[in-house]
Scaffold this motif. Structure first.
Motif, PDB file in Angstrom:
ATOM      1  N   ALA A  45       0.614  -1.285   0.046  1.00 52.12           N
ATOM      2  CA  ALA A  45      -0.158  -0.102   0.129  1.00 52.12           C
ATOM      3  C   ALA A  45       1.004   1.321  -0.108  1.00 52.12           C
ATOM      4  CB  ALA A  45      -0.882  -0.070   1.247  1.00 52.12           C
ATOM      5  N   ILE A  46       2.142   1.122   0.646  1.00 52.25           N
ATOM      6  CA  ILE A  46       2.899   2.245   0.795  1.00 52.25           C
ATOM      7  C   ILE A  46       3.474   2.749  -0.623  1.00 52.25           C
ATOM      8  CG2 ILE A  46       5.213   3.190   1.621  1.00 52.25           C
ATOM      9  CD1 ILE A  46       4.342   1.687   4.409  1.00 52.25           C
ATOM     10  N   GLY A  47       3.663   1.477  -1.316  1.00 55.15           N
ATOM     11  CA  GLY A  47       4.387   1.618  -2.863  1.00 55.15           C
ATOM     12  C   GLY A  47       5.771   2.031  -2.740  1.00 55.15           C
ATOM     13  N   GLU A  48       6.383   1.999  -3.885  1.00 48.69           N
ATOM     14  CA  GLU A  48       7.744   2.377  -4.344  1.00 48.69           C
ATOM     15  C   GLU A  48       8.087   3.832  -4.083  1.00 48.69           C
ATOM     16  OE1 GLU A  48      10.210   0.463  -4.773  1.00 48.69           O
ATOM     17  OE2 GLU A  48       8.713  -1.169  -4.370  1.00 48.69           O
ATOM     18  N   PRO A  49       9.066   4.183  -3.305  1.00 50.18           N
ATOM     19  CA  PRO A  49       9.421   5.523  -3.464  1.00 50.18           C
ATOM     20  C   PRO A  49       9.981   6.272  -4.471  1.00 50.18           C
ATOM     21  CG  PRO A  49      11.227   4.362  -2.623  1.00 50.18           C
ATOM     22  CD  PRO A  49      10.058   3.320  -2.870  1.00 50.18           C
ATOM     23  N   GLU A  50       9.850   7.524  -4.547  1.00 52.41           N
ATOM     24  CA  GLU A  50      10.457   8.541  -5.399  1.00 52.41           C
ATOM     25  C   GLU A  50      11.813   8.611  -4.967  1.00 52.41           C
ATOM     26  OE1 GLU A  50      10.363  12.988  -7.387  1.00 52.41           O
ATOM     27  OE2 GLU A  50       9.078  12.221  -6.021  1.00 52.41           O
ATOM     28  N   LEU A  51      13.280   8.240  -5.499  1.00 46.91           N
ATOM     29  CA  LEU A  51      14.412   8.471  -4.924  1.00 46.91           C
ATOM     30  C   LEU A  51      14.736   9.943  -5.302  1.00 46.91           C
ATOM     31  CD1 LEU A  51      16.101   4.927  -5.514  1.00 46.91           C
ATOM     32  CD2 LEU A  51      15.509   6.277  -3.247  1.00 46.91           C
ATOM     33  N   ILE A  52      15.278  10.652  -4.436  1.00 43.58           N
ATOM     34  CA  ILE A  52      15.508  12.087  -4.561  1.00 43.58           C
ATOM     35  C   ILE A  52      17.288  12.233  -4.602  1.00 43.58           C
ATOM     36  CG2 ILE A  52      15.425  14.599  -4.027  1.00 43.58           C
ATOM     37  CD1 ILE A  52      12.582  13.462  -4.673  1.00 43.58           C
ATOM     38  N   ASP A  53      17.784  12.658  -5.560  1.00 42.41           N
ATOM     39  CA  ASP A  53      19.247  12.781  -5.418  1.00 42.41           C
ATOM     40  C   ASP A  53      19.563  14.055  -4.783  1.00 42.41           C
ATOM     41  OD1 ASP A  53      21.900  12.865  -5.722  1.00 42.41           O
ATOM     42  OD2 ASP A  53      22.055  12.154  -8.057  1.00 42.41           O
ATOM     43  N   THR A  54      20.067  14.295  -3.646  1.00 38.99           N
ATOM     44  CA  THR A  54      20.105  15.463  -2.988  1.00 38.99           C
ATOM     45  C   THR A  54      21.200  16.428  -3.582  1.00 38.99           C
ATOM     46  OG1 THR A  54      21.346  14.683  -1.059  1.00 38.99           O
ATOM     47  CG2 THR A  54      19.045  14.749  -0.688  1.00 38.99           C
ATOM     48  N   ARG A  55      22.229  15.640  -4.225  1.00 40.30           N
ATOM     49  CA  ARG A  55      23.384  16.184  -4.902  1.00 40.30           C
ATOM     50  C   ARG A  55      22.985  17.487  -5.939  1.00 40.30           C
ATOM     51  NH1 ARG A  55      26.662  11.355  -6.979  1.00 40.30           N
ATOM     52  NH2 ARG A  55      24.473  10.993  -7.817  1.00 40.30           N
ATOM     53  N   LYS A  56      21.932  17.194  -6.410  1.00 42.91           N
ATOM     54  CA  LYS A  56      21.175  18.217  -7.432  1.00 42.91           C
ATOM     55  C   LYS A  56      20.576  19.318  -6.865  1.00 42.91           C
ATOM     56  CE  LYS A  56      20.889  14.436 -10.891  1.00 42.91           C
ATOM     57  NZ  LYS A  56      20.051  13.468 -11.468  1.00 42.91           N
ATOM     58  N   LEU A  68      21.036   9.918  -1.314  1.00 40.71           N
ATOM     59  CA  LEU A  68      19.789   9.631  -1.840  1.00 40.71           C
ATOM     60  C   LEU A  68      18.663   9.502  -1.041  1.00 40.71           C
ATOM     61  CD1 LEU A  68      20.612   7.034  -4.630  1.00 40.71           C
ATOM     62  CD2 LEU A  68      19.530   9.373  -5.160  1.00 40.71           C
ATOM     63  N   ILE A  69      17.727  10.094  -0.931  1.00 40.05           N
ATOM     64  CA  ILE A  69      16.461   9.948   0.052  1.00 40.05           C
ATOM     65  C   ILE A  69      15.224   9.607  -0.601  1.00 40.05           C
ATOM     66  CG2 ILE A  69      17.463  11.635   1.796  1.00 40.05           C
ATOM     67  CD1 ILE A  69      15.440  13.632   0.803  1.00 40.05           C
ATOM     68  N   PRO A  70      14.628   8.732  -0.097  1.00 40.00           N
ATOM     69  CA  PRO A  70      13.397   8.210  -0.642  1.00 40.00           C
ATOM     70  C   PRO A  70      12.150   9.201  -0.133  1.00 40.00           C
ATOM     71  CG  PRO A  70      13.875   6.822   1.440  1.00 40.00           C
ATOM     72  CD  PRO A  70      15.046   7.948   1.143  1.00 40.00           C
ATOM     73  N   ARG A  71      11.320   9.282  -1.354  1.00 45.16           N
ATOM     74  CA  ARG A  71      10.154  10.349  -0.888  1.00 45.16           C
ATOM     75  C   ARG A  71       8.942   9.321  -1.395  1.00 45.16           C
ATOM     76  NH1 ARG A  71      11.266  16.011  -1.430  1.00 45.16           N
ATOM     77  NH2 ARG A  71      12.409  16.496   0.799  1.00 45.16           N
ATOM     78  N   TYR A  72       7.959   9.238  -0.298  1.00 42.27           N
ATOM     79  CA  TYR A  72       6.879   8.107  -0.222  1.00 42.27           C
ATOM     80  C   TYR A  72       5.543   8.842  -0.569  1.00 42.27           C
ATOM     81  CZ  TYR A  72      10.086   4.404   1.379  1.00 42.27           C
ATOM     82  OH  TYR A  72      11.048   3.535   1.591  1.00 42.27           O
ATOM     83  N   PRO A  73       4.872   8.736  -2.001  1.00 47.75           N
ATOM     84  CA  PRO A  73       3.759   9.433  -2.305  1.00 47.75           C
ATOM     85  C   PRO A  73       2.669   9.180  -1.180  1.00 47.75           C
ATOM     86  CG  PRO A  73       4.402   8.372  -4.222  1.00 47.75           C
ATOM     87  CD  PRO A  73       5.546   7.935  -3.124  1.00 47.75           C
ATOM     88  N   ALA A  74       2.645   8.118  -0.490  1.00 47.69           N
ATOM     89  CA  ALA A  74       1.520   7.955   0.502  1.00 47.69           C
ATOM     90  C   ALA A  74       1.918   8.615   1.755  1.00 47.69           C
ATOM     91  CB  ALA A  74       1.747   6.236   0.931  1.00 47.69           C
ATOM     92  N   PHE A  75       3.141   9.363   1.802  1.00 49.00           N
ATOM     93  CA  PHE A  75       2.974  10.226   3.039  1.00 49.00           C
ATOM     94  C   PHE A  75       3.551  11.559   2.596  1.00 49.00           C
ATOM     95  CE2 PHE A  75       4.285   5.840   4.559  1.00 49.00           C
ATOM     96  CZ  PHE A  75       3.207   5.803   5.819  1.00 49.00           C
ATOM     97  N   GLU A  76       3.210  12.084   1.170  1.00 50.67           N
ATOM     98  CA  GLU A  76       3.667  13.298   0.761  1.00 50.67           C
ATOM     99  C   GLU A  76       3.400  14.694   1.658  1.00 50.67           C
ATOM    100  OE1 GLU A  76       1.793  13.896  -3.200  1.00 50.67           O
ATOM    101  OE2 GLU A  76      -0.149  13.732  -2.285  1.00 50.67           O
ATOM    102  N   ALA A 129      -6.183  -0.623   2.150  1.00 50.78           N
ATOM    103  CA  ALA A 129      -5.912  -0.712   0.696  1.00 50.78           C
ATOM    104  C   ALA A 129      -6.286  -1.947   0.054  1.00 50.78           C
ATOM    105  CB  ALA A 129      -4.609  -0.092   0.310  1.00 50.78           C
ATOM    106  N   ALA A 130      -5.779  -2.935   0.795  1.00 48.75           N
ATOM    107  CA  ALA A 130      -5.616  -4.288  -0.011  1.00 48.75           C
ATOM    108  C   ALA A 130      -6.870  -5.368   1.068  1.00 48.75           C
ATOM    109  CB  ALA A 130      -4.509  -5.128   0.006  1.00 48.75           C
TER     110      ALA A 130
END
Length: 640
Positions: A45-56, A68-76, A129-130
């Motif tokens: 239900a949480i799903g795959e994160p969007e990986l943010i490259d903080t170097r940019k 590299l930090i993960p951001r999860y849409p489920a906790f946006e 969710a499931a």
């Protein structure tokens, strides 16, 4: 489709679907979620994160050390809680892998109003969710796989249906054992239902709260005998039992235990076996009741400390996975929390002067920070927000140095987000004739609230100093700049001219060459150039002009190389931008007749004043706020 039809369709989709046990096993072969543990369903239900490259991103790179930090849409909308969310996801990941976490209570520890309840609500929503698959009629929604013996049936189930043996617990509820006897061991007589977890219906997602110390017992968690059924059944008959406890209702799902450590320890004992062994005893003499679920608890630190310090609770302490949920310590993330609150209120379209939410966020964060050594707390706050202060505050330390000195408990006390929300409500409603917010009213309301909170004297003094010593002073600079830039119609052009002229003069001065003005033909020798440069540097108090000039010219030469030979914007170099602004605004005499709201001496002044107000309104202020802030600024300038 109309709204009513839509609601009905969603309701019908969520209804239980019935199937045979064999059909269920076939489904398991195709869909691993049909037999997944609650932790696995939560991860899905949480799903795959969007990986943010903080170097940019220069701001994020300073906060997260280029990770590299993960951001999860489920906790946006959980702002500033990246580390907290990462720990929670790690808990579910490890539990799903069958590691020690599957036997632990997930425990959110943090100050009041820090977001623990919001995280718990989101996790309960995700648990919906499931669907889950349960034996039809089972009062605890138990998994059909509990009917199979892992030693006897495990290998065959894995070969025929692909169900790994670790999913077989070999535990059936007393209710299922009684049915099995009635069916004489014929498992095909059991039916399976597809059940949608629901917070509203208390299906696989439920909440338990501590009650009165004197009358609360374990039945809140494990259920008890239903006395109305004792006419038809014996007291130890599974059909006479009311499976109404939190552990019964939350099987295959999530049990939220609010303020867990306010409950007497005797009440928490069933949780020990439920987490460790996957079952618990009811209040009657029948066999253990299976439990496959997640226990989520939360409370604030004082309750945790008193619980932890009691030696009798050692067995329990070992079974708790602690996730600390501190207050937000990043100003820009705290602002987003306030914006979220306003979006969900009738104040969403009410005017809010620039800088208002930022000022409140700065106060909140300052109250939560630990005072640093040999550096100002205001600089620390800015570094925590990802700013680079190496050009403006040589005493400022790096993000990591501040963190290391502060220790792991920073952010666990200070002013809560709820306090900030109450202040914000009062600020928007401060003026009876205009529902709007501005920093001047905010400072007044904050001061009054702090005095009313009856805080310890030292804390009160520190908080008031934040307002008077930091926020008011910085806001006077900020609003002064807003007013002055609105006053100067061709402000940016004027600033760029000073910048270009300064760079040219400094360049010729360094090269020790005379400069000829292309428009007037006038020649400037080295001492004349020096005099012109000092006119800009002196109002800004530049201590070492020679180094400053070299620094600026080097910066501009590098910038030109990336800008097709053109000079960069005059605002691009913080140090010089401040110098130019001080030069531009070193005199406020000509400003006064234009920005003051007194009767104007001439039509020209009146027109200038109206243009000034228009430009301020374009920046986001109401006409009433322009007057209030201008008068406040002039008062502060006079007092200074």
């Amino acid at each position: 489709m109309g709204i009513l039809d839509n609601v009905r369709e969603q309701y019908l989709k969520g209804r239980d679907e019935e199937m045979s046990l064999e059909a269920y096993l076939d489904l398991c072969r195709q869909d691993p979620l049909a037999y997944a543990t609650p932790a696995e369903r939560m991860l899905a239900a949480i799903g795959e994160p969007e990986l943010i490259d903080t170097r940019k991103d220069s701001r994020l790179s300073r906060i997260f050390s280029n990770r590299l930090i993960p951001r999860y849409p489920a906790f946006e909308e959980f702002y500033g809680l990246e580390d907290v969310i990462a720990q929670i996801v790690a808990f579910f990941k490890h539990a799903a892998q069958g590691l020690e976490e599957r036997k632990q209570v997930l425990y959110l520890l943090g100050p009041v109003g820090g977001g623990k309840s919001s995280i718990a609500e989101r996790l309960k929503k995700l648990m919906e969710a499931a669907p889950i698959y349960a034996i039809k009629g089972s009062p605890i929604n138990e998994s059909p796989l509990g009917l199979f013996d892992p030693l006897r049936d495990g290998k065959q189930l894995e070969e025929e249906y692909g169900i790994p043996q670790r999913y077989l617990t070999g535990l059936s509820s007393p209710w299922a054992i009684k049915r099995l006897e009635e069916y004489e061991g014929d498992l095909s007589k059991f039916r399976v239902v597809r059940v949608q977890p629901s917070v509203l219906k208390q299906v696989a997602v439920t909440k338990t709260e501590p009650g009165d110390e004197n009358n609360q017992d374990i039945s809140t968690l494990v259920g008890k005998v239903d006395i109305r059924k004792l006419e038809a059944f014996a007291q130890d008959d599974p059909d006479a039992y009311s499976y109404s406890g939190g552990l019964c209702l939350a099987n295959q799902g999530l049990l939220e235990f609010v303020e867990m450590f306010k409950a007497p320890i005797k009440m928490l004992h069933p949780l020990l076996t439920a987490t460790q062994e996957g079952n618990y005893k009811g209040t009657e003499g029948f066999s253990a009741i299976p439990f496959q679920g997640i226990i989520l608890a939360h409370s604030n630190e004082s309750e945790w400390q008193s619980f932890r310090n009691d030696k009798h609770n050692e067995a329990f302490l070992d079974r708790v996975y602690i996730v600390k949920v501190p207050y937000c310590l990043q100003v820009s993330e705290e602002v987003k929390i306030y914006q979220k609150l306003l979006r969900h209120s009738s104040l969403a379209s009410a005017p809010c002067a620039p800088g208002t939410l930022e000022m409140l966020a700065q106060f909140s964060v300052l109250s939560r920070l630990r005072e640093p050594e040999n550096s100002s707390i205001y600089s620390k706050m800015r570094v925590y927000d990802g700013e680079s202060l190496k050009d403006t505050d040589p005493a400022a330390k790096s993000f990591q140095e501040y963190r290391d000195y502060a220790g792991i408990d920073e952010g666990m006390n200070g002013m809560s987000t709820r306090f900030a929300f109450k202040v914000l409500s009062a600020v928007f409603n401060y003026d009876n004739s205009e529902i709007a917010a501005n920093p001047v009213h905010l400072m007044y309301v904050l001061e009054q609230r702090i005095l009313r909170e009856q805080l310890p004297e030292d804390t009160q003094r520190v908080y008031l100093e934040f307002i008077k010593g930091w926020l008011a002073v910085r806001y006077a600079e900020y609003v002064g700049k807003e007013i002055q830039t609105s006053y100067l119609e061709s402000y940016s052009e004027y600033g760029q001219n000073i910048f270009d002229r300064y760079v040219t003069f400094a360049d010729y001065w360094i090269q020790d060459e005379d400069y000829r003005d292309p428009e007037t033909g006038a020649i400037f020798d080295r001492s004349t150039l020096n005099g012109e440069l000092e006119k800009i540097e002196k109002p800004a108090g530049i201590a070492n002009p020679k180094d400053f000039r070299n620094e600026i010219v080097n910066f501009v030469l590098r910038a030109r190389a990336q800008n097709e030979g053109r000079n960069p914007s005059w605002t691009s170099y913080e140090k010089l931008r401040e110098v130019i602004e001080k030069k531009m605004f070193s005199s406020t005499e000509e400003l006064l007749p234009v920005i003051s709201f007194n009767a104007k001496a001439s039509a020209e002044d009146k027109q200038k004043h109206e243009n000034f107000v228009t430009r301020m309104v374009e920046k986001g202020y109401t006409p009433k706020q322009v007057r209030l802030l201008s008068e406040w600024y002039l008062r502060v300038r006079k007092a200074g």
